[in-house]
Design a protein around this motif. Structure first.
Motif, PDB file in Angstrom:
ATOM      1  N   ASP A 206      32.148  74.641   8.928  1.00 44.55           N
ATOM      2  CA  ASP A 206      30.949  74.178   8.229  1.00 44.55           C
ATOM      3  C   ASP A 206      29.654  74.679   8.874  1.00 44.55           C
ATOM      4  O   ASP A 206      28.576  74.558   8.278  1.00 44.55           O
ATOM      5  N   TYR A 207      29.763  75.205  10.068  1.00 43.45           N
ATOM      6  CA  TYR A 207      28.563  75.548  10.826  1.00 43.45           C
ATOM      7  C   TYR A 207      27.688  76.576  10.113  1.00 43.45           C
ATOM      8  O   TYR A 207      26.448  76.482  10.139  1.00 43.45           O
ATOM      9  N   HIS A 208      28.326  77.571   9.487  1.00 39.53           N
ATOM     10  CA  HIS A 208      27.544  78.632   8.844  1.00 39.53           C
ATOM     11  C   HIS A 208      26.638  78.054   7.767  1.00 39.53           C
ATOM     12  O   HIS A 208      25.448  78.412   7.680  1.00 39.53           O
ATOM     13  N   HIS A 209      27.172  77.176   6.935  1.00 41.24           N
ATOM     14  CA  HIS A 209      26.371  76.586   5.867  1.00 41.24           C
ATOM     15  C   HIS A 209      25.257  75.711   6.431  1.00 41.24           C
ATOM     16  O   HIS A 209      24.136  75.687   5.899  1.00 41.24           O
ATOM     17  N   ILE A 210      25.548  75.010   7.506  1.00 43.81           N
ATOM     18  CA  ILE A 210      24.537  74.148   8.117  1.00 43.81           C
ATOM     19  C   ILE A 210      23.412  75.000   8.706  1.00 43.81           C
ATOM     20  O   ILE A 210      22.224  74.705   8.524  1.00 43.81           O
ATOM     21  N   LYS A 211      23.788  76.088   9.404  1.00 44.20           N
ATOM     22  CA  LYS A 211      22.770  76.963   9.992  1.00 44.20           C
ATOM     23  C   LYS A 211      21.903  77.626   8.927  1.00 44.20           C
ATOM     24  O   LYS A 211      20.745  77.959   9.192  1.00 44.20           O
ATOM     25  N   SER A 212      22.464  77.813   7.735  1.00 45.57           N
ATOM     26  CA  SER A 212      21.692  78.434   6.659  1.00 45.57           C
ATOM     27  C   SER A 212      20.770  77.444   5.956  1.00 45.57           C
ATOM     28  O   SER A 212      20.016  77.834   5.054  1.00 45.57           O
ATOM     29  N   GLY A 213      20.841  76.144   6.360  1.00 47.32           N
ATOM     30  CA  GLY A 213      19.893  75.162   5.846  1.00 47.32           C
ATOM     31  C   GLY A 213      20.458  74.096   4.940  1.00 47.32           C
ATOM     32  O   GLY A 213      19.713  73.255   4.426  1.00 47.32           O
ATOM     33  N   ARG A 214      21.757  74.090   4.738  1.00 50.69           N
ATOM     34  CA  ARG A 214      22.347  73.115   3.827  1.00 50.69           C
ATOM     35  C   ARG A 214      22.516  71.748   4.488  1.00 50.69           C
ATOM     36  O   ARG A 214      22.765  71.647   5.700  1.00 50.69           O
ATOM     37  N   ASP A 215      22.405  70.705   3.675  1.00 47.60           N
ATOM     38  CA  ASP A 215      22.758  69.349   4.121  1.00 47.60           C
ATOM     39  C   ASP A 215      24.285  69.240   4.180  1.00 47.60           C
ATOM     40  O   ASP A 215      25.009  70.109   3.669  1.00 47.60           O
ATOM     41  N   PHE A 216      24.784  68.148   4.766  1.00 49.83           N
ATOM     42  CA  PHE A 216      26.242  67.933   4.828  1.00 49.83           C
ATOM     43  C   PHE A 216      26.563  66.555   4.251  1.00 49.83           C
ATOM     44  O   PHE A 216      25.978  65.543   4.668  1.00 49.83           O
ATOM     45  N   GLU A 217      27.480  66.549   3.293  1.00 47.86           N
ATOM     46  CA  GLU A 217      27.874  65.295   2.658  1.00 47.86           C
ATOM     47  C   GLU A 217      29.162  64.762   3.285  1.00 47.86           C
ATOM     48  O   GLU A 217      30.186  65.459   3.300  1.00 47.86           O
ATOM     49  N   LEU A 218      29.108  63.555   3.828  1.00 41.47           N
ATOM     50  CA  LEU A 218      30.283  62.907   4.403  1.00 41.47           C
ATOM     51  C   LEU A 218      31.213  62.423   3.293  1.00 41.47           C
ATOM     52  O   LEU A 218      30.832  62.346   2.121  1.00 41.47           O
TER      53      LEU A 218
END
Length: 305
Positions: A175-187
């Motif tokens: 998931d790190y790539h998407h987070i680094k690109s600015g995306r939120d994360f849904e639990l």
């Protein structure tokens, strides 16, 4: 990754014992760019311990000899060293005819492809792009068609806040790539972790502007605004402004005015007339307007950013 500029030559038309004509080597994001190629450039590259095989992109500002006469010899040396990868040469329309005529008359067989990107636009245009870097032309006002070049890193990814991320076992390495690109994360329970919690701001992109031979030309200001380092020609002191205008050049005072109005981080002067034996007079004049002005030091690798 650090960005380093090595000024190989900074003199005006005539080489001297201590100074070569214009040429620079820019190492940015593991890309190697040669900017201008005056007489003696390959010797300076040797002194700077630059591997010739690293250079795949050469940017020529204009077709006056002190900015391009080293190019045929450099390409000939590439061949003798066994180069087989393509070389990209960016420069004014006519550079291909000039180079290929020299190679034809001297029966120089390159052994590799030279791709010419001939420029003729009087407006700034993007001429190179990859996943990390963009290069734009900076149209200048010289006696013949001339461009400077802006080298700029693309915006970088955000930094992971591992202290915060470790609190949520659901966040996996994938998931790190998407987070680094600015995306939120849904639990899994539907709660959304804002990206601003999971990351910190990225490092500011690095930028470098090279302004070759030109008269005082305020049209460049919007193109180079806020760059980390600006190299700007300053062939004369301001008491010779009339001569500067006539020959298509800038004074140290005028270069400083450009730097101040563009809010650049640092100004490096160059392309000095041989009439000046003490180059400190250039910084003396420029620092009255823009204090963070420096003289070039041949073969010194200057960190940008």
């Amino acid at each position: 990754m650090s960005t380093y500029l090595t000024i190989l030559g900074y003199n005006s038309a005539i080489p001297t014992v201590n100074a070569s004509p214009t040429a620079q080597f820019l190492d940015m994001e593991e890309r190697a760019f040669l900017i201008d190629c005056g007489e003696g450039t390959q010797v300076q590259l040797r002194k700077a311990k630059v591997r010739f095989s690293k250079i795949n992109h050469i940017f020529i500002s204009h077709l006056h000899g002190d900015h391009c006469f080293g190019l045929p010899g450099l390409i000939a040396s590439f061949r003798l060293l066994g180069r087989d990868t393509a070389l990209n040469v960016y420069g004014p329309k006519g550079i291909k005819e000039m180079m290929e005529t020299i190679f034809r008359l001297t029966e120089t067989h390159k052994g590799f492809e030279v791709i010419y990107h001939e420029l003729k636009s009087k407006s700034s245009e993007k001429i190179y792009e990859d996943s990390r870097i963009e290069v734009f032309t900076i149209p200048l006002d010289h006696r013949i068609y001339c461009n400077g070049y802006l080298f700029r890193e693309k915006p970088k990814e955000r930094h992971l806040n591992m202290k915060e991320i470790s609190k949520y076992p659901e966040i996996q390495t994938c998931d790190y790539h998407h987070i680094k690109s600015g995306r939120d994360f849904e639990l899994s329970d539907g709660y959304v972790l804002k990206n601003s919690i999971l990351t910190t701001d990225p490092t500011d992109p690095i930028s470098y502007a090279f302004c070759s031979d030109t008269r005082y030309w305020e049209e460049v200001i919007p193109l180079i605004e806020n760059v980390d380092v600006l190299y700007h020609e300053s062939t004369f002191l301001h008491d010779l402004k009339e001569m500067a205008d006539h020959t298509g050049h800038t004074t140290a005072l005028e270069a400083a005015r450009i730097a101040r109005k563009a809010n650049v981080g640092k100004l490096i002067l160059g392309h000095f007339s041989n009439r000046y034996s003490d180059l400190s007079v250039f910084t003396d004049e420029a620092r009255e307007v823009f204090p963070n002005t420096f003289l070039p030091k041949a073969l010194e690798a200057v960190k940008i950013g």
